[in-house]
Write a protein that holds these residues in place. Structure first.
Motif, PDB file in Angstrom:
ATOM      1  N   PRO A  75       3.686  -3.297 -12.520  1.00  0.00           N
ATOM      2  CA  PRO A  75       4.048  -4.356 -11.577  1.00  0.00           C
ATOM      3  C   PRO A  75       2.835  -5.030 -10.930  1.00  0.00           C
ATOM      4  N   MET A  76       1.694  -4.389 -10.960  1.00  0.00           N
ATOM      5  CA  MET A  76       0.495  -4.990 -10.381  1.00  0.00           C
ATOM      6  C   MET A  76       0.113  -6.292 -11.082  1.00  0.00           C
ATOM      7  N   ALA A  77       0.589  -6.492 -12.307  1.00  0.00           N
ATOM      8  CA  ALA A  77       0.323  -7.742 -13.017  1.00  0.00           C
ATOM      9  C   ALA A  77       0.945  -8.933 -12.291  1.00  0.00           C
ATOM     10  N   ALA A  78       1.917  -8.677 -11.439  1.00  0.00           N
ATOM     11  CA  ALA A  78       2.639  -9.746 -10.757  1.00  0.00           C
ATOM     12  C   ALA A  78       2.401  -9.753  -9.249  1.00  0.00           C
ATOM     13  N   VAL A  80       0.841  -1.206   0.000  1.00  0.00           N
ATOM     14  CA  VAL A  80       0.000   0.000   0.000  1.00  0.00           C
ATOM     15  C   VAL A  80       0.874   1.253   0.000  1.00  0.00           C
ATOM     16  N   GLU A  81       1.962   1.239   0.743  1.00  0.00           N
ATOM     17  CA  GLU A  81       2.858   2.400   0.794  1.00  0.00           C
ATOM     18  C   GLU A  81       3.445   2.725  -0.575  1.00  0.00           C
ATOM     19  N   GLU A  82       3.642   1.720  -1.407  1.00  0.00           N
ATOM     20  CA  GLU A  82       4.247   1.943  -2.724  1.00  0.00           C
ATOM     21  C   GLU A  82       3.232   1.838  -3.869  1.00  0.00           C
ATOM     22  N   LEU A  83       1.954   1.741  -3.527  1.00  0.00           N
ATOM     23  CA  LEU A  83       0.917   1.516  -4.529  1.00  0.00           C
ATOM     24  C   LEU A  83       0.896   2.537  -5.667  1.00  0.00           C
TER      25      LEU A  83
END
Length: 134
Positions: A94-97, A54-57
């Motif tokens: 990166p959310m794909a992974a 969440v901090e790096e979202l």
């Protein structure tokens, strides 16, 4: 949102870890004390995974760019970035992974210093698997 939850499934063999959108099933095989410690390590690591992400979202939602991989603070975010870099010439974030990277991170934590025959972490079908020697 509730904090991280860790509960044994009805069979008493598999651990269910849940926090918000993360829903893991973990099972380890080996000597009883090694298994107990591995489960403890998985639970300990799981306590902060979601909050780290969440901090790096905001940055994790931006496209990866093959010429400039980013340096994320959290290990799970770094796993996510590394997983998508081979595809970064196309639009991918990166959310794909995320699911596979959370499974990989949890597996790495439970294996650290342990001697296990086998282990797996299933994150909604994105699985991380350890198969020992032999």
């Amino acid at each position: 949102m509730q904090g991280p939850q860790a509960n044994w499934l009805q069979d008493g063999k598999r651990l269910h870890l849940n926090h918000g959108p993360i829903d893991l099933i973990v099972e380890v095989f080996g000597e009883a004390d090694e298994c107990r410690r591995a489960y403890e390590q998985a639970v300990a690591r799981f306590q902060t995974i979601l909050m780290e992400l969440v901090e790096e979202l905001p940055e994790l939602r931006l496209p990866a760019f093959f010429l400039a991989p980013r340096s994320f603070a959290g290990p799970t975010a770094r796993r996510m970035e590394a997983a998508v870099m081979p595809l970064a010439e196309c639009f991918i974030t990166p959310m794909a992974a995320v699911a596979g990277s959370v499974a990989d991170e949890t597996l790495a934590a439970l294996l650290a210093g342990r001697k296990l025959d086998r282990a797996y972490v299933n994150n909604g079908g994105d699985c991380a698997i350890h198969i020992g020697r032999g």
